[in-house]
Design a protein around this motif. Structure first.
Motif, short mmCIF file in Angstrom:
data_model
loop_
_atom_site.label_atom_id
_atom_site.label_comp_id
_atom_site.label_asym_id
_atom_site.label_seq_id
_atom_site.Cartn_x
_atom_site.Cartn_y
_atom_site.Cartn_z
N PRO C 236 46.49 -6.66 84.87
CA PRO C 236 47.36 -5.53 85.23
C PRO C 236 47.17 -5.10 86.70
O PRO C 236 46.16 -5.43 87.30
CB PRO C 236 46.88 -4.42 84.30
CG PRO C 236 45.85 -4.99 83.41
CD PRO C 236 45.52 -6.34 83.84
N ASN C 279 39.91 -3.57 84.99
CA ASN C 279 38.77 -3.91 84.14
C ASN C 279 37.47 -3.27 84.62
O ASN C 279 36.46 -3.37 83.94
CB ASN C 279 38.62 -5.43 84.03
CG ASN C 279 38.63 -6.10 85.37
OD1 ASN C 279 39.54 -5.88 86.18
ND2 ASN C 279 37.63 -6.91 85.63
N VAL C 299 49.29 5.99 77.00
CA VAL C 299 49.58 4.91 76.05
C VAL C 299 48.33 4.05 75.91
O VAL C 299 47.60 3.86 76.87
CB VAL C 299 50.74 4.00 76.57
CG1 VAL C 299 50.94 2.80 75.65
CG2 VAL C 299 52.05 4.78 76.65
N THR C 300 48.07 3.57 74.69
CA THR C 300 47.03 2.55 74.55
C THR C 300 47.65 1.30 73.96
O THR C 300 48.59 1.36 73.17
CB THR C 300 45.88 2.99 73.61
OG1 THR C 300 46.42 3.17 72.31
CG2 THR C 300 45.21 4.24 74.08
N GLU C 301 47.11 0.16 74.35
CA GLU C 301 47.56 -1.12 73.78
C GLU C 301 46.32 -1.91 73.42
O GLU C 301 45.39 -2.03 74.21
CB GLU C 301 48.37 -1.90 74.82
CG GLU C 301 49.62 -1.22 75.29
CD GLU C 301 50.31 -2.02 76.38
OE1 GLU C 301 51.47 -2.38 76.20
OE2 GLU C 301 49.69 -2.29 77.42
N LEU C 302 46.32 -2.48 72.22
CA LEU C 302 45.16 -3.26 71.78
C LEU C 302 45.49 -4.75 71.88
O LEU C 302 46.62 -5.15 71.59
CB LEU C 302 44.84 -2.95 70.32
CG LEU C 302 44.64 -1.49 69.95
CD1 LEU C 302 44.41 -1.37 68.47
CD2 LEU C 302 43.47 -0.92 70.72
N THR C 303 44.53 -5.55 72.26
CA THR C 303 44.76 -6.99 72.19
C THR C 303 43.81 -7.63 71.20
O THR C 303 43.75 -8.83 71.08
CB THR C 303 44.52 -7.67 73.55
OG1 THR C 303 43.13 -7.59 73.84
CG2 THR C 303 45.30 -7.02 74.64
N GLY C 304 43.06 -6.85 70.47
CA GLY C 304 42.08 -7.41 69.55
C GLY C 304 40.70 -7.39 70.16
O GLY C 304 39.77 -6.81 69.62
N SER C 305 40.57 -7.99 71.35
CA SER C 305 39.26 -7.99 71.99
C SER C 305 39.16 -6.89 73.04
O SER C 305 38.09 -6.48 73.42
CB SER C 305 39.00 -9.34 72.64
OG SER C 305 40.02 -9.64 73.56
N GLU C 306 40.32 -6.42 73.50
CA GLU C 306 40.32 -5.42 74.57
C GLU C 306 41.32 -4.32 74.28
O GLU C 306 42.21 -4.48 73.44
CB GLU C 306 40.71 -6.09 75.90
CG GLU C 306 39.65 -7.00 76.45
CD GLU C 306 40.16 -7.82 77.62
OE1 GLU C 306 41.36 -8.15 77.62
OE2 GLU C 306 39.36 -8.14 78.50
N PHE C 308 44.00 -1.85 76.42
CA PHE C 308 44.61 -1.41 77.68
C PHE C 308 44.86 0.08 77.58
O PHE C 308 45.47 0.53 76.62
CB PHE C 308 45.95 -2.11 77.92
CG PHE C 308 45.83 -3.59 78.17
CD1 PHE C 308 44.89 -4.08 79.07
CD2 PHE C 308 46.65 -4.48 77.51
CE1 PHE C 308 44.78 -5.44 79.31
CE2 PHE C 308 46.55 -5.84 77.75
CZ PHE C 308 45.62 -6.32 78.65
N VAL C 321 41.30 -1.51 81.52
CA VAL C 321 41.09 -2.50 80.46
C VAL C 321 39.66 -2.31 79.95
O VAL C 321 38.70 -2.46 80.70
CB VAL C 321 41.27 -3.94 80.98
CG1 VAL C 321 41.06 -4.94 79.84
CG2 VAL C 321 42.64 -4.12 81.57
N VAL C 325 37.81 -2.68 70.64
CA VAL C 325 38.90 -1.87 70.12
C VAL C 325 38.44 -0.42 70.12
O VAL C 325 37.41 -0.09 69.55
CB VAL C 325 39.27 -2.32 68.70
CG1 VAL C 325 40.27 -1.36 68.08
CG2 VAL C 325 39.83 -3.73 68.74
#
Lengths: 289, 358, 362
Positions: C236, C279, C299-306, C308, C321, C325
């Motif tokens: 990002p 990060n 806003v939050t966004e999850l990628t599974g390991s991280e 945002f 980043v 979770v």
């Protein structure tokens, strides 16, 4: 994106230039040559200046023919373009019937023009023609050799029969290029059939329709063979369109000078109208119509 | 907003499907909860678009039913379903202004002009296009057009679900961020039921509350992003989610130990006898390079990708990936690897086996 | 053995597409052109290939001026974003076509086609037509055709952009391998910073027709020369913050400050812009020097390991980043911490005046 400049490329265009010179430029120059001279036979020519042009402009004959010509082109465009679009909209989009329609529609386009004329000439005859005879039988007063209205109807119907396919095929190509997503979005938006046409199909067809209108206009403005075969310009001068008149003048009466002046003006009129058409339609296109 | 129920749903593009292989979408039972954000994730040809088209009504399923809030809509046409869809390539009415585009679905439903004007203004504010309302839609950038498509979907208050079919395909990477965030925000603020189809795991995971992973016409796992990450139910999920994906290594599992070529790896849970193809799966994030601990590994290549390092290595004849932090040292004498026992999953015939806690 | 651009520029109809550019690409290197759409990546490639003639400047190929030379006469291969193959030819004939044009003998063509097919995992599909292949295979076919030409210069213009995410990941690993075996100059255009990092080699960052920096990829990433480069090479996007220096202190606002050490100590007092990567933001105080910033989480966004996190810091938009979770409340205040050694300091005109301490150490 600009291209690499390479002057050698001109050599490749040369054959075309020579061809165009022989097929178009040189004959055109001959015509120009005739239009400014007078002859009394024996290959003797006299300088006539703009005399023939003045004479043609002053004569009712050319203006009448031009009027008839504009009416003819106008009518066939008004019929063929909407009809062609209508046909295209109702053609199947894929499968056996789509191919079938395409083949059937292209048939009239493949027939030589004088044959088209002959077909209709016989078709419309009251004594042996299927159409003429049938109409006569049910009591319609139809005789294209005597009645002006009947003659006009015949040549217009003939042209529509011959050329609507072209407009339809072009429109169909335009329609086919519209991605499915547009129709899906319209369904979701609950757009009516008319709105789908007005806001999706028509805008997306605009490009090809412009080409169709231009082609049909130019072609119909120069039409000669078919009406000549059917009506020979009659009854009287009722269907004497520009090119028929021109041929009468040049070959029938052998008035080379006036005929040459006539054809140059004819050429300029076509050029002018085509240019106006093109400009207006591209502007419409830019504005999103 | 509505709850969407898929009841024994299956679809085949063939008129008389014989075997399971003939089905583009294999039998599926699932309830899409009202107001939740879902992603349908899978590679091309996995059946995700088929499923989306069944929900939107563009396709009638060969078998089963689909219900919107307990009303059977299996055979209802698209227009009656009150759904909205954003397509892969932006669909806008080129000849209309942005305002007319947004007003279009309302006007088609005969809403009065005063209401339409208010609603359009509201939506324009939501998608951040208030100052562009009078522009022709033609000639706008791809991301602006996608926003219009989105706005057209949201303008109706009675919309049951918003469907997205790979909506960011034609968007520049830096604009993707912005659109995704905006979408997420809109979902949070307005609570539409959203279904988002994509092949891009980042888009799927960041967007959705729950991700539906599809593979060869079958739903292999439905889960939250962290479930998919920590406990992939199928090796495909392990491979597909995460970059690089999970390391899958053939092994023999006995009780709380896995044996790879005779060397043992400790597991956090106990397993009974397993049949068929047995493998262990470890995410690169849970593998660690070390000088002294663990099993031998041959490092082939270290890639510095900024936020972290990816170590490509050979482990008993298998290619594995290990992720190390940006600041973690990686030196030539580090030729052993350890796995975080808690995050080692066991697979039999590609499906995860739930072990027993000791 | 090099490709050199000397003061090359391109102006089309009064619009500058490429500002005067000097660039030297060494033989056997992978060179990434990184920049957003229409930043000039394709324009530079076309100049390198000879598809366009530069408005000014010279293109030097192995010490020879090839500025006006036609593309046909250069040893160049190109792969585009669209999968371009001859649809009526088999995969075999597609790969063989450039060699046939060069008049290579039959046995040699056969050997090289099979070698390339092996490398690109196309061996079982040599008899098929390109359109019967998947997107990834079609692009592999195009890549193979570019490779067998033994062109000294291979240009790849966003070759993976139209592929599925996972396929992209796989080919990204394959491309550097292929490149290592070929020994040609590779130029690879991409819009994605992550792709540049994965490919390694050298990176030239582009912005509005200008090469802002050129060097080894990790070096450009860690030590950008200006804010523009940092912005282009961060996904990002990099976060920015106005700061000021007074004496031995750097004021970060919110009552937070850091000691001006190292290069920072040499700066004159005044206003600067701090830049830091997402990060490097943390949601806990992990180091003694870490500074706390009070923000609002939008806003939050999850990628599974991280995770945002999208933050509002006094009207400025930041992205963070975070590892793992995290269950965070949206629209609520959130404190984030930043270690000063992760901070780049830019002058008000955007030039880097002090690199981040961690990057210098790395």
């Amino acid at each position: 994106m600009d291209k690499t400049v390479n002057h050698k490329a001109w050599f490749l265009v040369l054959p075309v230039l020579i061809l165009v010179a022989f097929s178009a430029v040189i004959p055109l120059m001959t015509v120009v040559n005739y239009s400014v001279q007078d002859t009394f036979g024996q290959n003797e020519f006299f300088w006539a200046g703009l005399e023939w042009f003045e004479e043609m402009l002053a004569s009712d004959r050319m203006w009448d023919a031009l009027g008839r010509q504009l009416m003819f082109s106008g009518i066939i465009l008004l019929i063929e373009v909407p009809l062609g679009i209508f046909v295209a909209l109702n053609m199947p989009k894929s499968g056996f019937w789509a191919s079938f329609c395409l083949v059937v529609m292209s048939l009239p386009l493949l027939i030589p023009w004088n044959v088209v004329g002959t077909i209709w000439q016989i078709f419309g005859r009251v004594d042996i023609g299927l159409l003429g005879y049938t109409l006569d039988l049910i009591g319609v007063d139809y005789n294209y050799t005597q009645d002006t209205f009947a003659a006009w109807v015949t040549i217009i119907v003939m042209d529509v029969w011959h050329w609507t396919s072209l407009v339809a095929l072009l429109a169909y190509a335009g329609l086919k290029s519209i991605p499915d997503a547009y129709y899906q979005a319209a369904k979701i938006d609950q757009a009516s059939r008319w709105k789908v046409f007005r806001f999706i199909e028509l805008p997306k067809m605009m490009g090809v329709l412009m080409i169709a209108v231009l082609l049909r206009f130019m072609d119909s403005f120069m039409i000669y063979t078919e009406p000549f075969v059917v009506t020979g310009g009659g009854p009287g001068n009722a269907t004497t369109l520009l090119s028929i008149d021109l041929v009468k003048m040049a070959l029938g009466q052998f008035d080379l000078g006036p005929a040459a002046a006539f054809s140059i003006m004819y050429f300029l009129v076509i050029l002018l109208i085509s240019w106006v058409f093109y400009t207006v339609m591209t502007n419409l296109d830019k504005k999103g119509m | 907003m509505a709850k969407i129920t898929l009841d024994n749903l299956a679809h085949s593009y063939l008129p008389n499907p014989k075997s399971e292989d003939d089905f583009a979408l294999k039998e599926l039972n699932h309830v899409w909860e009202d107001g939740a954000a879902y992603a349908l994730l899978g590679s091309s040809g996995c059946g995700k678009t088929t499923l989306l088209n069944i929900i939107s009504g563009l396709l009638q399923p060969s078998r089963g039913r689909i219900l919107f809030d307990d009303v059977d809509v299996t055979h209802a046409p698209t227009a009656q379903r009150s759904i909205a869809q954003v397509f892969q390539f932006p669909v806008v009415y080129d000849t209309m202004s942005v305002r007319d585009n947004l007003a279009f679905p309302l006007r088609n439903r005969g809403r009065d002009e005063k209401y339409v004007a208010e609603r359009v203004q509201e939506i324009a504010r939501m998608i951040g296009m208030e100052d562009m309302l009078n522009r022709k839609a033609r000639g706008l950038t791809a991301d602006a057009k996608q926003k219009i498509s989105l706005g057209r979907g949201m303008v109706r208050k009675d919309v049951n679900a918003l469907l997205f079919d790979e909506p960011l395909t034609v968007i520049d990477p830096h604009m993707k961020w912005e659109l995704r965030t905006q979408l997420k925000k809109l979902h949070h603020d307005f609570g539409h039921t959203m279904i988002y189809v994509t092949h891009d795991q980042t888009e799927a995971l960041t967007f959705a509350d729950k991700v539906v992973v599809m593979y060869e016409g079958r739903v292999v796992q439905i889960g939250t992003p962290d479930e998919l990450f920590e406990r992939p139910e199928h090796t495909f999920v392990g491979y597909f989610i995460g970059s690089p994906g999970m390391n899958v290594i053939p092994a023999k599992v006995e009780g709380r130990t896995a044996y790879i070529d005779g060397s043992s790896v400790e597991l956090a849970r106990g397993y009974g006898p397993l049949d068929g193809k047995v493998e262990i799966g470890v995410r690169p994030e849970f593998a660690r390079l070390s000088q002294s601990d663990g099993l031998p590994v041959k490092v082939r290549r270290v890639e510095d990708v900024g936020r972290h390092k990816i170590i490509r290595a050979n482990f008993f004849g298998h290619d594995i990936n290990i992720i190390a932090g940006e600041d973690d040292p990686v030196s030539a004498d580090m030729n052993r690897v350890t796995f975080d026992a808690k995050h080692v999953n066991v697979y039999a015939n590609d499906w995860r086996v739930e072990g027993e806690a000791a | 053995m090099t490709l050199e651009l000397k003061g090359v520029s391109k102006i089309v109809e009064g619009q500058v597409h490429i500002h005067p550019t000097d660039l030297t690409l060494e033989n056997g290197t992978m060179n990434v052109l990184l920049g957003p759409t229409s930043s000039g990546k394709t324009s530079i490639m076309r100049l390198m290939a000879g598809l366009d003639v530069p408005t000014a400047g010279q293109v030097i190929w192995h010490g020879e001026d090839v500025t006006g030379m036609r593309v046909q006469d250069r040893k160049v291969a190109m792969v585009y974003q669209q999968f371009i193959n001859y649809p009526s030819m088999s995969v075999y004939d597609n790969i063989a076509s450039p060699m046939r044009l060069l008049g290579v003998d039959k046995a040699e063509i056969d050997r090289r086609v099979r070698e390339a097919a092996e490398l690109m995992q196309l061996a079982p599909m040599l008899d098929r037509k390109p359109l019967e292949l998947s997107g990834g295979q079609q692009q592999r076919c195009a890549l193979a055709r570019a490779l067998v030409k033994n062109a000294g210069l291979v240009l790849l213009d966003e070759p993976l952009a139209n592929l599925d995410y996972k396929l992209r990941e796989e080919l990204r690993v394959e491309i550097p391998k292929i490149f290592e075996e070929s020994g040609s100059i590779f130029v690879y255009a991409t819009t994605e910073p992550e792709e540049a990092l994965l490919l390694g080699g050298n990176t030239a960052t582009l912005w509005e027709g200008r090469v802002t920096q050129f060097g080894p990829t990790p070096a450009v990433y860690r030590q950008p020369v200006d804010a523009t480069t940092a912005r282009v090479f961060s996904d990002p996007p990099m976060n920015f913050l106005q700061i000021s220096k007074t004496g031995s202190k750097i004021m970060f606002g919110d009552g937070q400050s850091a000691r001006a050490v190292g290069k920072l100590a040499e700066l004159s007092d005044g206003r600067y812009t701090a830049g830091f990567r997402p990060n490097h933001l943390e949601i806990g105080k992990h180091t003694d020097d870490a500074m706390e910033f009070k923000t609002t989480l939008s806003v939050t966004e999850l990628t599974g390991s991280e995770t945002f996190i999208h933050l509002d810091h006094h009207g400025e938009r930041w992205v963070g980043v975070i590892h793992g979770v995290n269950d965070l409340t949206i629209d609520a205040p959130l404190s984030v911490w930043l270690d000063p050694r992760h901070v780049y300091v830019f002058s008000e005109t955007g030039d880097l005046v002090a690199p981040a301490a961690y990057a210098v150490a790395a």
